[in-house]
Design an enzyme around this catalytic site. Structure first.
Site, short mmCIF file in Angstrom:
data_model
loop_
_atom_site.label_atom_id
_atom_site.label_comp_id
_atom_site.label_asym_id
_atom_site.label_seq_id
_atom_site.Cartn_x
_atom_site.Cartn_y
_atom_site.Cartn_z
N LYS A 1 0.86 -1.18 0.00
CA LYS A 1 0.00 0.00 0.00
C LYS A 1 0.90 1.23 0.00
CE LYS A 1 -3.72 2.08 2.78
NZ LYS A 1 -4.54 1.90 3.98
N SER B 1 -9.48 1.96 3.15
CA SER B 1 -8.61 2.71 2.28
C SER B 1 -7.61 1.85 1.51
CB SER B 1 -7.86 3.76 3.08
OG SER B 1 -6.98 3.13 3.99
N SER C 1 -9.63 -0.36 7.37
CA SER C 1 -9.06 -0.16 6.02
C SER C 1 -8.42 -1.39 5.39
CB SER C 1 -8.04 0.98 6.04
OG SER C 1 -8.72 2.20 6.05
#
Lengths: 473, 96
Positions: free
Chosen positions: A76, A151, A175
Protein backbone atom coordinates in the site's frame (compact mmCIF):
# COMPACT_ATOMS: atom_id res chain seq x y z
CA UNK A 1 0.12 -19.69 -15.95
CA UNK A 2 -2.09 -20.90 -13.10
CA UNK A 3 -3.95 -18.48 -10.87
CA UNK A 4 -2.12 -19.25 -7.66
CA UNK A 5 -3.88 -18.63 -4.35
CA UNK A 6 -1.29 -19.97 -1.91
CA UNK A 7 2.45 -19.63 -1.54
CA UNK A 8 2.70 -23.37 -0.84
CA UNK A 9 1.38 -24.22 -4.32
CA UNK A 10 3.85 -21.76 -5.90
CA UNK A 11 6.71 -23.22 -3.88
CA UNK A 12 5.66 -26.75 -4.85
CA UNK A 13 5.80 -25.82 -8.54
CA UNK A 14 9.13 -24.00 -8.09
CA UNK A 15 10.50 -27.09 -6.44
CA UNK A 16 9.14 -29.35 -9.17
CA UNK A 17 10.75 -27.05 -11.71
CA UNK A 18 7.54 -26.43 -13.64
CA UNK A 19 7.90 -22.68 -13.12
CA UNK A 20 10.64 -20.20 -12.20
CA UNK A 21 10.34 -17.03 -10.14
CA UNK A 22 11.14 -15.11 -13.30
CA UNK A 23 8.15 -16.72 -15.10
CA UNK A 24 5.99 -15.97 -12.12
CA UNK A 25 6.90 -12.28 -11.94
CA UNK A 26 6.56 -11.89 -15.71
CA UNK A 27 3.08 -13.38 -15.51
CA UNK A 28 2.02 -11.05 -12.71
CA UNK A 29 3.36 -8.07 -14.65
CA UNK A 30 1.37 -9.20 -17.69
CA UNK A 31 -1.78 -9.45 -15.53
CA UNK A 32 -1.14 -5.98 -14.09
CA UNK A 33 -0.77 -4.59 -17.64
CA UNK A 34 -4.00 -6.22 -18.83
CA UNK A 35 -5.89 -4.97 -15.76
CA UNK A 36 -4.64 -1.38 -15.87
CA UNK A 37 -8.23 -0.12 -15.95
CA UNK A 38 -8.63 -1.21 -12.30
CA UNK A 39 -6.10 1.49 -11.33
CA UNK A 40 -4.92 -0.76 -8.49
CA UNK A 41 -1.21 0.08 -8.88
CA UNK A 42 0.37 3.53 -8.75
CA UNK A 43 3.74 2.15 -9.75
CA UNK A 44 5.03 -1.24 -10.87
CA UNK A 45 8.69 -2.11 -10.31
CA UNK A 46 8.93 -4.15 -13.52
CA UNK A 47 12.69 -4.23 -14.13
CA UNK A 48 13.63 -4.49 -10.49
CA UNK A 49 11.15 -7.32 -9.77
CA UNK A 50 12.30 -9.27 -12.82
CA UNK A 51 15.92 -8.80 -11.79
CA UNK A 52 15.21 -9.91 -8.22
CA UNK A 53 13.31 -12.93 -9.55
CA UNK A 54 16.36 -14.00 -11.57
CA UNK A 55 18.57 -13.66 -8.51
CA UNK A 56 16.04 -15.61 -6.47
CA UNK A 57 15.96 -18.43 -8.99
CA UNK A 58 19.73 -18.77 -8.42
CA UNK A 59 19.21 -18.81 -4.65
CA UNK A 60 16.54 -21.50 -5.02
CA UNK A 61 18.98 -23.60 -7.03
CA UNK A 62 21.59 -23.14 -4.34
CA UNK A 63 19.09 -23.92 -1.59
CA UNK A 64 19.63 -20.57 0.14
CA UNK A 65 16.24 -18.92 -0.50
CA UNK A 66 14.16 -17.46 2.35
CA UNK A 67 10.80 -18.76 3.42
CA UNK A 68 8.84 -16.25 1.32
CA UNK A 69 10.56 -17.23 -1.93
CA UNK A 70 7.87 -17.05 -4.63
CA UNK A 71 5.74 -14.55 -2.73
CA UNK A 72 5.01 -11.66 -5.08
CA UNK A 73 3.60 -8.92 -2.91
CA UNK A 74 2.37 -5.33 -3.29
CA UNK A 75 2.72 -2.49 -0.79
CA UNK A 76 0.00 0.00 0.00
CA UNK A 77 1.34 3.43 -0.92
CA UNK A 78 1.81 4.51 2.71
CA UNK A 79 4.69 2.13 3.47
CA UNK A 80 8.25 3.37 2.96
CA UNK A 81 10.58 1.41 0.71
CA UNK A 82 14.10 2.73 0.37
CA UNK A 83 14.82 4.52 -2.93
CA UNK A 84 11.20 4.06 -4.02
CA UNK A 85 8.49 6.65 -4.09
CA UNK A 86 5.79 6.74 -1.43
CA UNK A 87 2.98 9.24 -1.93
CA UNK A 88 0.03 8.22 0.28
CA UNK A 89 -1.97 8.76 -2.92
CA UNK A 90 -1.53 12.49 -2.34
CA UNK A 91 -0.49 15.21 -4.78
CA UNK A 92 1.35 16.90 -1.92
CA UNK A 93 4.07 14.23 -1.75
CA UNK A 94 3.59 12.69 -5.18
CA UNK A 95 7.33 12.64 -5.90
CA UNK A 96 8.69 11.88 -2.46
CA UNK A 97 11.39 9.18 -2.48
CA UNK A 98 11.92 7.29 0.74
CA UNK A 99 15.37 7.34 2.33
CA UNK A 100 14.79 4.15 4.26
CA UNK A 101 12.57 1.06 4.35
CA UNK A 102 9.78 0.32 6.79
CA UNK A 103 10.55 -2.52 9.18
CA UNK A 104 7.88 -4.65 7.48
CA UNK A 105 9.59 -4.12 4.11
CA UNK A 106 13.02 -5.05 5.53
CA UNK A 107 11.58 -8.22 7.03
CA UNK A 108 9.72 -9.28 3.88
CA UNK A 109 12.82 -8.71 1.73
CA UNK A 110 14.99 -10.63 4.19
CA UNK A 111 12.78 -13.67 3.56
CA UNK A 112 12.97 -13.14 -0.23
CA UNK A 113 9.50 -11.79 -0.94
CA UNK A 114 9.43 -9.83 -4.20
CA UNK A 115 7.79 -6.42 -3.96
CA UNK A 116 6.11 -5.83 -7.30
CA UNK A 117 4.79 -2.31 -6.82
CA UNK A 118 2.88 0.15 -4.70
CA UNK A 119 -0.88 0.18 -4.65
CA UNK A 120 -3.42 2.97 -4.81
CA UNK A 121 -5.34 3.90 -1.65
CA UNK A 122 -7.43 6.67 -0.18
CA UNK A 123 -5.27 9.75 0.41
CA UNK A 124 -3.32 9.28 3.67
CA UNK A 125 -5.45 6.15 4.24
CA UNK A 126 -8.52 8.28 4.91
CA UNK A 127 -11.59 6.79 3.30
CA UNK A 128 -13.81 3.77 2.86
CA UNK A 129 -14.09 3.63 -0.93
CA UNK A 130 -10.74 4.52 -2.48
CA UNK A 131 -12.42 7.48 -4.14
CA UNK A 132 -10.22 9.86 -2.12
CA UNK A 133 -7.05 9.03 -4.04
CA UNK A 134 -5.48 11.96 -5.88
CA UNK A 135 -4.71 9.47 -8.65
CA UNK A 136 -8.24 8.33 -9.36
CA UNK A 137 -10.52 5.67 -7.93
CA UNK A 138 -9.77 1.95 -7.97
CA UNK A 139 -12.41 -0.28 -9.57
CA UNK A 140 -13.75 -3.40 -7.91
CA UNK A 141 -12.54 -6.37 -9.99
CA UNK A 142 -15.85 -8.19 -9.44
CA UNK A 143 -17.89 -5.32 -10.88
CA UNK A 144 -16.12 -2.32 -12.36
CA UNK A 145 -18.98 0.03 -11.54
CA UNK A 146 -18.43 -0.59 -7.81
CA UNK A 147 -15.83 0.66 -5.35
CA UNK A 148 -13.28 -1.83 -3.97
CA UNK A 149 -13.67 -0.34 -0.47
CA UNK A 150 -10.96 1.56 1.31
CA UNK A 151 -8.61 2.71 2.28
CA UNK A 152 -6.47 -0.27 1.17
CA UNK A 153 -8.64 -0.71 -1.95
CA UNK A 154 -5.75 -0.92 -4.42
CA UNK A 155 -4.18 -3.71 -2.36
CA UNK A 156 -7.38 -5.76 -2.05
CA UNK A 157 -8.31 -5.24 -5.73
CA UNK A 158 -4.81 -6.32 -6.79
CA UNK A 159 -4.98 -9.52 -4.75
CA UNK A 160 -8.57 -10.28 -5.80
CA UNK A 161 -7.73 -9.80 -9.50
CA UNK A 162 -4.66 -12.03 -9.22
CA UNK A 163 -2.18 -9.21 -9.94
CA UNK A 164 0.00 -10.36 -7.03
CA UNK A 165 -0.25 -13.17 -4.52
CA UNK A 166 -0.58 -10.91 -1.49
CA UNK A 167 -0.40 -7.31 -0.38
CA UNK A 168 0.18 -5.31 2.75
CA UNK A 169 -2.50 -2.89 3.80
CA UNK A 170 -3.01 -0.70 6.83
CA UNK A 171 -6.02 -0.66 9.09
CA UNK A 172 -6.98 2.35 11.22
CA UNK A 173 -10.75 1.77 11.37
CA UNK A 174 -11.30 -1.10 8.95
CA UNK A 175 -9.06 -0.16 6.02
CA UNK A 176 -7.85 -3.74 5.55
CA UNK A 177 -11.02 -5.63 6.48
CA UNK A 178 -13.71 -3.54 4.75
CA UNK A 179 -12.07 -3.62 1.26
CA UNK A 180 -11.20 -7.31 1.79
CA UNK A 181 -14.90 -7.96 2.34
CA UNK A 182 -15.83 -5.94 -0.78
CA UNK A 183 -13.21 -7.75 -2.91
CA UNK A 184 -13.64 -11.28 -1.55
CA UNK A 185 -10.19 -11.77 0.00
CA UNK A 186 -8.75 -12.43 3.47
CA UNK A 187 -7.82 -9.28 5.40
CA UNK A 188 -6.10 -9.37 8.77
CA UNK A 189 -5.55 -6.59 11.30
CA UNK A 190 -3.13 -7.66 14.05
CA UNK A 191 -3.25 -6.57 17.70
CA UNK A 192 -2.08 -2.98 18.17
CA UNK A 193 1.67 -3.26 18.68
CA UNK A 194 2.08 -6.69 17.08
CA UNK A 195 3.61 -5.19 13.93
CA UNK A 196 6.07 -2.31 13.91
CA UNK A 197 4.77 0.92 12.42
CA UNK A 198 8.26 2.22 11.64
CA UNK A 199 8.19 3.48 8.08
CA UNK A 200 4.43 3.75 7.91
CA UNK A 201 3.11 7.22 7.05
CA UNK A 202 1.07 7.87 10.19
CA UNK A 203 -2.63 8.63 10.09
CA UNK A 204 -3.77 7.93 13.67
CA UNK A 205 -0.91 6.53 15.69
CA UNK A 206 -2.94 4.85 18.45
CA UNK A 207 -5.07 3.02 15.86
CA UNK A 208 -2.86 2.23 12.84
CA UNK A 209 -1.69 -1.33 12.21
CA UNK A 210 -0.13 -2.94 9.15
CA UNK A 211 -1.49 -6.32 8.10
CA UNK A 212 -1.66 -8.87 5.28
CA UNK A 213 -4.23 -9.18 2.49
CA UNK A 214 -4.23 -12.67 0.95
CA UNK A 215 -6.33 -15.38 -0.66
CA UNK A 216 -5.69 -17.87 2.11
CA UNK A 217 -5.42 -17.94 5.89
CA UNK A 218 -2.14 -19.86 5.55
CA UNK A 219 -0.51 -16.98 3.65
CA UNK A 220 -1.86 -14.42 6.12
CA UNK A 221 -0.30 -16.43 8.96
CA UNK A 222 3.00 -16.75 7.13
CA UNK A 223 3.27 -13.04 6.33
CA UNK A 224 2.31 -12.08 9.86
CA UNK A 225 4.97 -14.26 11.44
CA UNK A 226 7.57 -12.60 9.20
CA UNK A 227 6.57 -8.97 9.77
CA UNK A 228 5.55 -9.12 13.47
CA UNK A 229 7.72 -8.60 16.50
CA UNK A 230 9.87 -6.27 18.53
CA UNK A 231 11.52 -3.39 16.74
CA UNK A 232 14.10 -0.98 18.06
CA UNK A 233 12.61 1.72 15.84
CA UNK A 234 9.07 1.53 17.24
CA UNK A 235 8.71 1.63 21.00
CA UNK A 236 5.01 0.69 20.75
CA UNK A 237 5.90 -2.58 18.99
CA UNK A 238 5.40 -5.43 21.41
CA UNK A 239 8.35 -7.39 22.77
CA UNK A 240 6.14 -10.47 23.12
CA UNK A 241 7.53 -13.46 21.26
CA UNK A 242 6.01 -14.13 17.83
CA UNK A 243 4.54 -17.64 17.52
CA UNK A 244 5.02 -19.49 14.22
CA UNK A 245 1.41 -18.91 13.23
CA UNK A 246 1.68 -20.86 9.98
CA UNK A 247 2.43 -24.11 11.80
CA UNK A 248 -0.43 -23.67 14.26
CA UNK A 249 -3.36 -23.58 11.87
CA UNK A 250 -5.13 -26.75 12.99
CA UNK A 251 -7.97 -25.79 15.25
CA UNK A 252 -8.95 -28.58 17.58
CA UNK A 253 -11.46 -28.36 20.35
CA UNK A 254 -14.62 -26.38 20.66
CA UNK A 255 -14.75 -22.63 20.45
CA UNK A 256 -16.83 -20.26 22.53
CA UNK A 257 -18.11 -17.49 20.32
CA UNK A 258 -20.16 -14.48 21.19
CA UNK A 259 -22.05 -12.65 18.49
CA UNK A 260 -23.22 -9.13 19.09
CA UNK A 261 -26.98 -9.14 18.73
CA UNK A 262 -27.06 -5.40 18.01
CA UNK A 263 -24.89 -6.06 14.94
CA UNK A 264 -26.68 -9.07 13.54
CA UNK A 265 -30.11 -7.54 14.08
CA UNK A 266 -28.97 -4.14 12.85
CA UNK A 267 -31.52 -2.45 10.57
CA UNK A 268 -28.68 -1.30 8.26
CA UNK A 269 -27.37 -4.84 7.75
CA UNK A 270 -28.24 -6.36 4.38
CA UNK A 271 -30.81 -9.11 4.98
CA UNK A 272 -28.93 -11.67 2.92
CA UNK A 273 -25.68 -11.06 4.84
CA UNK A 274 -27.70 -11.41 8.07
CA UNK A 275 -29.13 -14.73 6.88
CA UNK A 276 -25.66 -16.01 5.99
CA UNK A 277 -24.43 -15.10 9.45
CA UNK A 278 -27.38 -16.78 11.14
CA UNK A 279 -26.79 -19.92 9.07
CA UNK A 280 -23.14 -19.87 10.06
CA UNK A 281 -24.09 -19.58 13.73
CA UNK A 282 -26.41 -22.58 13.35
CA UNK A 283 -23.73 -24.60 11.55
CA UNK A 284 -21.13 -23.87 14.23
CA UNK A 285 -23.58 -24.81 16.97
CA UNK A 286 -24.35 -28.07 15.13
CA UNK A 287 -20.62 -28.77 15.04
CA UNK A 288 -20.50 -28.52 18.81
CA UNK A 289 -19.21 -24.98 19.30
CA UNK A 290 -20.83 -22.64 21.74
CA UNK A 291 -22.24 -19.65 19.91
CA UNK A 292 -24.28 -17.23 21.97
CA UNK A 293 -25.77 -13.79 21.64
CA UNK A 294 -24.09 -11.10 23.69
CA UNK A 295 -25.30 -7.58 24.16
CA UNK A 296 -23.10 -4.61 23.37
CA UNK A 297 -25.33 -1.56 23.56
CA UNK A 298 -22.59 0.83 22.40
CA UNK A 299 -22.69 0.35 18.66
CA UNK A 300 -23.83 3.90 17.91
CA UNK A 301 -20.99 5.39 19.97
CA UNK A 302 -18.16 3.66 18.18
CA UNK A 303 -17.99 5.63 14.93
CA UNK A 304 -18.30 9.02 16.70
CA UNK A 305 -15.51 8.07 19.15
CA UNK A 306 -13.38 6.86 16.28
CA UNK A 307 -13.76 10.12 14.34
CA UNK A 308 -12.96 12.37 17.29
CA UNK A 309 -9.79 10.51 18.18
CA UNK A 310 -8.45 9.65 14.72
CA UNK A 311 -8.98 13.15 13.35
CA UNK A 312 -7.25 14.63 16.40
CA UNK A 313 -4.25 12.37 15.85
CA UNK A 314 -4.34 13.04 12.11
CA UNK A 315 -4.35 16.82 12.55
CA UNK A 316 -1.18 16.45 14.57
CA UNK A 317 0.50 13.80 12.38
CA UNK A 318 -0.22 15.67 9.15
CA UNK A 319 1.20 18.94 10.45
CA UNK A 320 4.58 17.71 9.14
CA UNK A 321 3.48 18.20 5.53
CA UNK A 322 4.25 21.78 4.73
CA UNK A 323 6.14 22.06 1.47
CA UNK A 324 9.42 23.10 3.12
CA UNK A 325 11.68 20.11 3.67
CA UNK A 326 9.82 17.79 1.30
CA UNK A 327 6.65 17.70 -0.74
CA UNK A 328 5.27 19.94 -3.42
CA UNK A 329 5.57 23.66 -2.69
CA UNK A 330 2.86 25.95 -3.99
CA UNK A 331 3.99 28.37 -6.68
CA UNK A 332 1.55 30.88 -5.18
CA UNK A 333 3.49 31.19 -1.94
CA UNK A 334 4.75 34.70 -1.19
CA UNK A 335 6.14 34.35 2.33
CA UNK A 336 7.01 31.69 4.89
CA UNK A 337 3.46 31.32 6.21
CA UNK A 338 1.92 31.08 2.79
CA UNK A 339 4.38 28.31 1.85
CA UNK A 340 2.64 26.19 4.46
CA UNK A 341 -0.90 27.42 3.90
CA UNK A 342 -0.88 27.36 0.09
CA UNK A 343 1.08 24.12 -0.22
CA UNK A 344 -1.25 22.32 2.20
CA UNK A 345 -4.43 23.83 0.77
CA UNK A 346 -3.48 23.00 -2.81
CA UNK A 347 -1.84 19.66 -2.00
CA UNK A 348 -4.35 17.95 0.30
CA UNK A 349 -7.62 16.55 -0.98
CA UNK A 350 -11.03 17.47 0.39
CA UNK A 351 -11.43 14.56 2.84
CA UNK A 352 -7.97 15.03 4.33
CA UNK A 353 -8.66 18.72 4.91
CA UNK A 354 -12.04 17.91 6.42
CA UNK A 355 -10.42 15.54 8.92
CA UNK A 356 -7.58 17.93 9.78
CA UNK A 357 -10.19 20.63 10.48
CA UNK A 358 -12.31 18.33 12.64
CA UNK A 359 -9.21 17.17 14.53
CA UNK A 360 -8.12 20.78 15.03
CA UNK A 361 -11.58 21.59 16.36
CA UNK A 362 -11.71 18.77 18.93
CA UNK A 363 -8.22 19.66 20.17
CA UNK A 364 -8.75 23.41 20.30
CA UNK A 365 -9.03 25.43 23.51
CA UNK A 366 -12.55 25.36 24.86
CA UNK A 367 -13.53 22.15 23.09
CA UNK A 368 -10.74 19.77 24.15
CA UNK A 369 -12.49 18.44 27.27
CA UNK A 370 -15.95 18.28 25.76
CA UNK A 371 -14.86 16.33 22.68
CA UNK A 372 -11.33 14.91 22.85
CA UNK A 373 -11.16 13.92 26.53
CA UNK A 374 -14.74 12.75 26.38
CA UNK A 375 -13.94 10.41 23.46
CA UNK A 376 -10.88 9.05 25.28
CA UNK A 377 -13.13 8.19 28.21
CA UNK A 378 -15.67 6.54 25.94
CA UNK A 379 -12.81 4.62 24.34
CA UNK A 380 -11.99 3.23 27.80
CA UNK A 381 -15.61 2.11 28.27
CA UNK A 382 -15.67 0.49 24.82
CA UNK A 383 -12.42 -1.34 25.53
CA UNK A 384 -13.54 -2.52 29.00
CA UNK A 385 -16.87 -3.79 27.70
CA UNK A 386 -15.29 -5.57 24.74
CA UNK A 387 -12.63 -7.22 26.91
CA UNK A 388 -15.39 -8.28 29.28
CA UNK A 389 -17.03 -10.23 26.41
CA UNK A 390 -13.66 -11.80 25.56
CA UNK A 391 -13.28 -13.03 29.14
CA UNK A 392 -16.17 -15.43 28.50
CA UNK A 393 -15.66 -16.03 24.77
CA UNK A 394 -12.72 -16.88 22.50
CA UNK A 395 -14.00 -14.77 19.62
CA UNK A 396 -16.58 -12.17 18.76
CA UNK A 397 -18.41 -12.85 15.50
CA UNK A 398 -19.85 -9.95 13.52
CA UNK A 399 -20.36 -8.76 9.95
CA UNK A 400 -17.44 -6.96 8.30
CA UNK A 401 -19.62 -4.54 6.35
CA UNK A 402 -23.33 -3.67 6.43
CA UNK A 403 -23.66 -4.26 2.68
CA UNK A 404 -21.73 -5.38 -0.37
CA UNK A 405 -19.64 -2.89 -2.40
CA UNK A 406 -21.54 0.25 -3.37
CA UNK A 407 -21.47 2.10 -6.68
CA UNK A 408 -18.67 4.52 -7.47
CA UNK A 409 -19.72 8.14 -6.86
CA UNK A 410 -22.88 7.14 -4.99
CA UNK A 411 -22.08 8.23 -1.41
CA UNK A 412 -21.55 11.98 -0.98
CA UNK A 413 -22.46 12.69 2.63
CA UNK A 414 -19.38 12.32 4.88
CA UNK A 415 -21.35 10.92 7.84
CA UNK A 416 -22.98 8.24 5.66
CA UNK A 417 -19.51 7.28 4.39
CA UNK A 418 -18.15 7.20 7.98
CA UNK A 419 -20.88 4.73 8.95
CA UNK A 420 -19.40 2.25 6.46
CA UNK A 421 -16.94 1.47 9.27
CA UNK A 422 -19.60 0.70 11.86
CA UNK A 423 -18.57 -2.93 12.40
CA UNK A 424 -14.84 -2.56 11.91
CA UNK A 425 -13.83 0.33 14.20
CA UNK A 426 -14.37 -1.72 17.38
CA UNK A 427 -11.14 -3.68 16.84
CA UNK A 428 -9.13 -0.46 16.39
CA UNK A 429 -10.74 1.38 19.28
CA UNK A 430 -9.84 -1.55 21.53
CA UNK A 431 -6.52 -2.54 19.93
CA UNK A 432 -7.69 -6.11 19.31
CA UNK A 433 -6.82 -8.39 16.37
CA UNK A 434 -9.56 -8.96 13.80
CA UNK A 435 -9.99 -10.69 10.48
CA UNK A 436 -12.39 -10.52 7.55
CA UNK A 437 -12.97 -13.92 5.94
CA UNK A 438 -14.71 -14.32 2.56
CA UNK A 439 -18.21 -15.77 2.98
CA UNK A 440 -19.02 -16.30 -0.68
CA UNK A 441 -21.20 -14.24 -2.94
CA UNK A 442 -24.40 -12.32 -2.52
CA UNK A 443 -27.17 -12.91 -5.10
CA UNK A 444 -26.15 -9.49 -6.51
CA UNK A 445 -22.92 -11.18 -7.61
CA UNK A 446 -20.64 -9.37 -5.17
CA UNK A 447 -18.54 -10.98 -2.45
CA UNK A 448 -18.76 -10.19 1.25
CA UNK A 449 -16.91 -11.22 4.38
CA UNK A 450 -17.61 -12.00 7.99
CA UNK A 451 -15.48 -10.75 10.81
CA UNK A 452 -13.95 -12.31 13.91
CA UNK A 453 -12.32 -10.35 16.72
CA UNK A 454 -9.91 -12.22 18.99
CA UNK A 455 -8.19 -11.59 22.28
CA UNK A 456 -5.11 -9.39 22.57
CA UNK A 457 -2.04 -11.05 21.06
CA UNK A 458 -3.96 -14.27 20.46
CA UNK A 459 -3.45 -14.13 16.72
CA UNK A 460 -2.52 -17.83 16.65
CA UNK A 461 -5.91 -18.86 17.99
CA UNK A 462 -7.75 -16.42 15.74
CA UNK A 463 -5.91 -17.58 12.61
CA UNK A 464 -6.41 -21.26 13.45
CA UNK A 465 -10.13 -20.82 13.92
CA UNK A 466 -10.31 -18.74 10.72
CA UNK A 467 -8.60 -21.59 8.92
CA UNK A 468 -11.24 -23.92 10.32
CA UNK A 469 -13.98 -21.67 8.90
CA UNK A 470 -12.17 -21.03 5.64
CA UNK A 471 -9.75 -23.90 5.10
CA UNK A 472 -6.65 -23.16 3.02
CA UNK A 473 -6.97 -25.23 -0.14
CA UNK B 1 -23.33 22.33 17.38
CA UNK B 2 -23.56 24.78 14.54
CA UNK B 3 -20.17 25.89 13.26
CA UNK B 4 -19.98 29.41 11.84
CA UNK B 5 -17.57 31.00 9.40
CA UNK B 6 -15.63 32.71 12.20
CA UNK B 7 -14.91 29.36 13.83
CA UNK B 8 -13.79 27.93 10.49
CA UNK B 9 -11.45 30.92 10.05
CA UNK B 10 -9.91 30.34 13.47
CA UNK B 11 -9.51 26.62 12.89
CA UNK B 12 -8.03 27.07 9.43
CA UNK B 13 -5.43 29.49 10.84
CA UNK B 14 -4.43 26.83 13.38
CA UNK B 15 -4.40 24.07 10.76
CA UNK B 16 -2.58 26.20 8.14
CA UNK B 17 -5.31 25.66 5.59
CA UNK B 18 -7.40 28.07 3.58
CA UNK B 19 -11.08 27.83 2.64
CA UNK B 20 -12.64 30.35 0.31
CA UNK B 21 -16.10 30.91 -1.17
CA UNK B 22 -17.76 27.58 -1.94
CA UNK B 23 -15.10 25.60 -0.12
CA UNK B 24 -15.81 27.64 3.01
CA UNK B 25 -19.55 27.05 2.78
CA UNK B 26 -18.82 23.36 2.28
CA UNK B 27 -16.57 22.99 5.32
CA UNK B 28 -18.98 25.02 7.51
CA UNK B 29 -21.77 22.59 6.60
CA UNK B 30 -19.66 19.44 6.86
CA UNK B 31 -18.19 20.35 10.24
CA UNK B 32 -21.61 21.28 11.63
CA UNK B 33 -23.00 17.98 10.46
CA UNK B 34 -20.07 15.87 11.74
CA UNK B 35 -19.87 17.65 15.10
CA UNK B 36 -23.60 17.11 15.65
CA UNK B 37 -22.98 13.43 14.86
CA UNK B 38 -20.14 13.12 17.40
CA UNK B 39 -22.15 14.88 20.08
CA UNK B 40 -23.92 11.53 20.43
CA UNK B 41 -21.13 10.78 22.93
CA UNK B 42 -22.72 13.19 25.43
CA UNK B 43 -25.42 10.60 26.05
CA UNK B 44 -22.89 8.36 27.80
CA UNK B 45 -22.07 8.94 31.44
CA UNK B 46 -18.29 9.06 31.74
CA UNK B 47 -18.12 10.38 35.29
CA UNK B 48 -15.07 8.90 37.01
CA UNK B 49 -13.81 7.11 33.86
CA UNK B 50 -10.07 7.45 33.20
CA UNK B 51 -9.33 8.52 29.63
CA UNK B 52 -7.70 5.75 27.56
CA UNK B 53 -4.54 7.30 26.17
CA UNK B 54 -1.92 4.61 25.53
CA UNK B 55 -2.76 1.47 23.58
CA UNK B 56 0.61 -0.22 23.98
CA UNK B 57 1.39 -2.49 26.93
CA UNK B 58 5.09 -1.72 26.64
CA UNK B 59 6.44 0.54 29.39
CA UNK B 60 9.62 2.58 29.33
CA UNK B 61 11.20 1.03 26.28
CA UNK B 62 14.82 2.13 26.55
CA UNK B 63 17.85 1.93 24.32
CA UNK B 64 21.43 3.02 24.65
CA UNK B 65 22.00 6.58 23.60
CA UNK B 66 24.50 6.00 20.82
CA UNK B 67 25.56 8.45 18.16
CA UNK B 68 24.57 7.12 14.75
CA UNK B 69 24.31 8.69 11.34
CA UNK B 70 20.74 7.91 10.29
CA UNK B 71 20.76 10.13 7.21
CA UNK B 72 23.34 12.35 5.63
CA UNK B 73 22.83 16.01 4.80
CA UNK B 74 22.64 15.15 1.10
CA UNK B 75 19.91 12.62 1.74
CA UNK B 76 18.00 15.05 3.95
CA UNK B 77 18.01 17.60 1.15
CA UNK B 78 17.08 15.09 -1.53
CA UNK B 79 13.31 15.63 -1.36
CA UNK B 80 13.41 19.37 -0.75
CA UNK B 81 11.27 21.46 -3.08
CA UNK B 82 13.84 24.28 -2.93
CA UNK B 83 17.38 24.03 -1.62
CA UNK B 84 20.95 25.16 -2.08
CA UNK B 85 24.03 23.11 -1.36
CA UNK B 86 23.57 23.16 2.42
CA UNK B 87 20.10 24.40 3.28
CA UNK B 88 16.38 24.21 2.65
CA UNK B 89 15.36 27.46 1.00
CA UNK B 90 12.31 29.47 2.00
CA UNK B 91 11.16 33.05 1.53
CA UNK B 92 12.90 35.71 3.57
CA UNK B 93 11.73 35.41 7.19
CA UNK B 94 13.30 38.48 8.82
CA UNK B 95 12.95 41.95 7.31
CA UNK B 96 15.98 44.24 7.03
Amino acid sequence: MKNYTTLSSIQADLKAGTITCHDLVRDYIYKIETNKHLNAFLEVYTDEALHLAKELDKKLQAGTAGKLAGMVIAMKDVICHKDHRVSASSKLIENFTSLYSATVVERLLAEDAIIIGRTNCDEFAMGSSNENSAFGPVLNPHDNSKVPGGSSGGSTAAVAAGLCLAALGTDTGGSIRQPSSFCGVVGFKPTYGRVSRYGLLAYASSFDQIGPITHSIADAALILEVIAGKDNYDSTASSKEVPSYSTKLNYSGKAKIGYISECINNPHLDSEIATHLKNLIKKLQDEGHTVEAVSFPFLEYMVPTYYVLTTAEASSNLSRYGGVIYGRRSSNATDINSIYVKSRTEGFGEEVKRRIMLGTFVLSAGYYDAYYSKAQKVRRILQDKTLEILKSYDFILLPTTPKTAFAIDSVHDPVTMYLEDIFTVQANLTGLPAISIPMGKHTNGLPFGIQLIGNKFEEANLLAFSNYLYPTK
Amino acid sequence: MKIDKDTVDKLSTLAKLEFENEAKDGIVNDLSRIITFIEKLNELDTEGVEPLIYMSDEVNVMRDDEVRVEITQDQALKNAPEKDSDYFRVHKVIDN
